[in-house]
Design a protein around this motif. Sequence first.
Motif: not given
Length: 297
Positions: A59, A80, A83
């Motif tokens: 992530r 962006r 995420g």
Amino acid sequence: MTLRPHLPSPLQEIEDDRFARRGVRLLLKRDDLIHPDLPGNKWRKLEPNLRAAAAAGDRTLLTFGGAYSNHLRATAAAGRLLGLATIGVVRGEELAGRPLNPSLARCAADGMQLHFLDRARYRRKDDPELLDALRARFGPYRLVPEGGSNALAARGCAALGHELAGAADVVTVACGTGGTLAGLAAGLAPGQRAVGFPVLKGGPGPGHFLESDVLRLQEAAFGGRRGDWRLETAFHCGGYARSTPALDAFAADFEARHGLPLERVYVAKMLLGLVTRTEEGAFAPGTTVAAVITGSP
């Protein structure tokens, strides 16, 4: 993945008397139109790395670049849109009290956390001790190398060569870290050749550091050298993100002729070199040349 690229990118023929006088046909491969936030080779190199990150459940992306790096901007935009957290390790010391330049300001606006390293430490960007120190500071991350260039990126850029198979005799591209040239050359058909125009200093001819970098990337991605490719090293105009009055005049003239504003760090230098070599007679009459437009201003 929800980035929705426009592929294959358009191939545009333009009329330019500097080429016509030599009997050379000029095409522009408009990779700058692939995606508004991840144009050109940035999409082609980042997409396979983003897929790998998603498959692994990562992530956070951490990557490296200069203060005017298009790769940092593209990585921040991808974060962006998808995420993902992004960290940009920037070459050079942050100047206290000075505003960020427009490129880094765009990265910050897209949520990228910026971390500055002086040039001596930045040169150690592949050192495991430095990477461990960055993990200690920022937590777990997926590393995307400077410029996005790794084996995944080279394989992603092979699609560029496939799209141009049969369309041109020679394909030219600007080079920073070599990943686009490595993949492009591998994807071209037999009989086609690729010419890379480095935008960094590095010594003339085969002594340029990119020669070994492109070979290393092709070895990692394809198991060895692939395709017919070479470097034109005389058009860096002083080095990365440097310019000259001649380059500025050339870019303004090209825009006036063809209505295409040129990105100065990469694209303008490649086209300046291509026009110069064409006028010098580097291409035989009847040659079709495709110039890859890898980004927009």
